[in-house]
Design a protein around this motif. Structure first.
Motif, short mmCIF file in Angstrom:
data_model
loop_
_atom_site.label_atom_id
_atom_site.label_comp_id
_atom_site.label_asym_id
_atom_site.label_seq_id
_atom_site.Cartn_x
_atom_site.Cartn_y
_atom_site.Cartn_z
N VAL A 1 0.85 -1.20 0.00
CA VAL A 1 0.00 0.00 0.00
C VAL A 1 0.88 1.25 0.00
O VAL A 1 0.65 2.18 -0.78
CB VAL A 1 -0.96 0.01 1.22
CG1 VAL A 1 -1.63 1.36 1.38
CG2 VAL A 1 -1.99 -1.10 1.10
N LEU A 2 1.90 1.27 0.84
CA LEU A 2 2.81 2.42 0.88
C LEU A 2 3.48 2.63 -0.47
O LEU A 2 3.61 3.76 -0.94
CB LEU A 2 3.85 2.23 1.98
CG LEU A 2 3.32 2.33 3.41
CD1 LEU A 2 4.37 1.89 4.41
CD2 LEU A 2 2.84 3.74 3.70
N ALA A 3 3.90 1.55 -1.10
CA ALA A 3 4.53 1.66 -2.43
C ALA A 3 3.53 2.18 -3.46
O ALA A 3 3.86 3.04 -4.27
CB ALA A 3 5.09 0.31 -2.85
N ALA A 4 2.30 1.68 -3.41
CA ALA A 4 1.28 2.11 -4.36
C ALA A 4 0.94 3.58 -4.17
O ALA A 4 0.76 4.31 -5.15
CB ALA A 4 0.02 1.25 -4.21
N LEU A 5 0.87 4.03 -2.94
CA LEU A 5 0.58 5.44 -2.69
C LEU A 5 1.66 6.35 -3.26
O LEU A 5 1.39 7.48 -3.65
CB LEU A 5 0.40 5.69 -1.19
CG LEU A 5 -0.88 5.13 -0.59
CD1 LEU A 5 -0.83 5.21 0.93
CD2 LEU A 5 -2.10 5.85 -1.13
N ALA A 6 2.87 5.84 -3.33
CA ALA A 6 3.98 6.63 -3.87
C ALA A 6 4.00 6.65 -5.39
O ALA A 6 4.53 7.57 -5.99
CB ALA A 6 5.30 6.10 -3.33
N GLU A 7 3.41 5.63 -6.03
CA GLU A 7 3.55 5.53 -7.48
C GLU A 7 2.27 5.64 -8.29
O GLU A 7 2.32 5.92 -9.49
CB GLU A 7 4.27 4.22 -7.84
CG GLU A 7 3.44 2.98 -7.56
CD GLU A 7 4.21 1.69 -7.82
OE1 GLU A 7 5.45 1.70 -7.68
OE2 GLU A 7 3.58 0.70 -8.15
N VAL A 8 1.12 5.41 -7.68
CA VAL A 8 -0.14 5.47 -8.44
C VAL A 8 -0.49 6.93 -8.69
O VAL A 8 -0.58 7.72 -7.76
CB VAL A 8 -1.28 4.77 -7.67
CG1 VAL A 8 -2.62 4.97 -8.36
CG2 VAL A 8 -0.99 3.28 -7.52
N PRO A 9 -0.68 7.29 -9.95
CA PRO A 9 -1.03 8.69 -10.24
C PRO A 9 -2.48 8.99 -9.89
O PRO A 9 -3.32 8.09 -9.78
CB PRO A 9 -0.79 8.82 -11.75
CG PRO A 9 -0.80 7.43 -12.28
CD PRO A 9 -0.46 6.51 -11.15
N ALA A 10 -2.76 10.26 -9.74
CA ALA A 10 -4.14 10.71 -9.45
C ALA A 10 -5.07 10.18 -10.53
O ALA A 10 -4.72 10.15 -11.71
CB ALA A 10 -4.19 12.23 -9.40
N GLY A 11 -6.24 9.75 -10.11
CA GLY A 11 -7.25 9.28 -11.05
C GLY A 11 -7.16 7.81 -11.40
O GLY A 11 -7.96 7.32 -12.19
N GLU A 12 -6.21 7.09 -10.82
CA GLU A 12 -6.08 5.67 -11.15
C GLU A 12 -6.51 4.80 -9.98
O GLU A 12 -6.48 5.21 -8.83
CB GLU A 12 -4.65 5.35 -11.55
CG GLU A 12 -4.32 5.84 -12.93
CD GLU A 12 -3.10 5.16 -13.51
OE1 GLU A 12 -2.68 4.08 -13.03
OE2 GLU A 12 -2.55 5.74 -14.45
N LEU A 13 -6.89 3.58 -10.32
CA LEU A 13 -7.28 2.57 -9.34
C LEU A 13 -6.25 1.46 -9.39
O LEU A 13 -5.84 1.03 -10.47
CB LEU A 13 -8.66 2.03 -9.69
CG LEU A 13 -9.22 0.96 -8.76
CD1 LEU A 13 -10.70 1.22 -8.51
CD2 LEU A 13 -9.02 -0.42 -9.33
N ARG A 14 -5.82 0.99 -8.22
CA ARG A 14 -4.88 -0.12 -8.14
C ARG A 14 -5.47 -1.16 -7.19
O ARG A 14 -5.96 -0.82 -6.11
CB ARG A 14 -3.55 0.38 -7.60
CG ARG A 14 -2.50 -0.63 -7.30
CD ARG A 14 -1.65 -1.08 -8.48
NE ARG A 14 -1.16 -0.04 -9.35
CZ ARG A 14 0.08 0.46 -9.32
NH1 ARG A 14 0.94 0.03 -8.42
NH2 ARG A 14 0.45 1.37 -10.19
N ILE A 15 -5.43 -2.41 -7.59
CA ILE A 15 -5.90 -3.52 -6.75
C ILE A 15 -4.69 -4.22 -6.17
O ILE A 15 -3.78 -4.60 -6.91
CB ILE A 15 -6.76 -4.49 -7.56
CG1 ILE A 15 -8.00 -3.78 -8.11
CG2 ILE A 15 -7.15 -5.70 -6.71
CD1 ILE A 15 -8.83 -4.60 -9.05
N LEU A 16 -4.69 -4.38 -4.85
CA LEU A 16 -3.61 -5.05 -4.15
C LEU A 16 -4.19 -6.25 -3.42
O LEU A 16 -5.19 -6.14 -2.73
CB LEU A 16 -2.93 -4.12 -3.16
CG LEU A 16 -2.33 -2.83 -3.73
CD1 LEU A 16 -1.83 -1.95 -2.62
CD2 LEU A 16 -1.24 -3.15 -4.73
N SER A 17 -3.52 -7.39 -3.53
CA SER A 17 -4.00 -8.61 -2.88
C SER A 17 -3.01 -9.08 -1.83
O SER A 17 -1.80 -8.94 -2.00
CB SER A 17 -4.18 -9.72 -3.91
OG SER A 17 -5.15 -9.35 -4.86
N VAL A 18 -3.55 -9.68 -0.79
CA VAL A 18 -2.71 -10.29 0.25
C VAL A 18 -2.35 -11.67 -0.21
O VAL A 18 -3.13 -12.40 -0.74
CB VAL A 18 -3.47 -10.36 1.60
CG1 VAL A 18 -2.65 -11.08 2.63
CG2 VAL A 18 -3.82 -8.99 2.08
#
Length: 104
Positions: free
Chosen positions: A87-104
């Motif tokens: 999640v921390l990595a995604a918050l640093a790299e996902v641009p505004a307006g995009e959706l990212r799905i992360l799975s455990v």
């Protein structure tokens, strides 16, 4: 960042360096998806949720929010803790307006 009501409040403790509020704290728990996204865009740059269907029910194309969707067997802190680094990595790299799905 805004945590949706389907995530435990304590998950925010695993995200150092991010100002985090919950929909419950903001008194937005009863808002449907569209009004919640509208309200969140006024004060936040990211929304984190476990709502797998959000992307199908809402047109996210013109949104400014980064949306992080978590997939886990349960929404408990022990079940979600392993995904916090992603999640921390995604918050640093996902641009505004995009959706990212992360799975455990």
């Amino acid at each position: 960042m805004l945590l949706d009501s389907n995530l435990p409040r304590a998950f925010a403790t695993l995200l150092p360096g991010h100002r985090t509020h919950t929909t419950h704290q903001r008194r937005w728990s009863d808002l449907d998806d569209g009004p919640l996204l509208d309200a969140a865009e006024q004060d936040f740059d990211a929304l984190m949720t476990m709502d797998q269907n959000l992307r199908y029910r809402q047109n996210l194309q013109h949104r400014r929010l980064r949306i992080i969707v978590l997939r886990a067997k349960r929404n408990s802190l022990p079940a979600l803790a392993p995904i916090a680094p992603a999640v921390l990595a995604a918050l640093a790299e996902v641009p505004a307006g995009e959706l990212r799905i992360l799975s455990v």
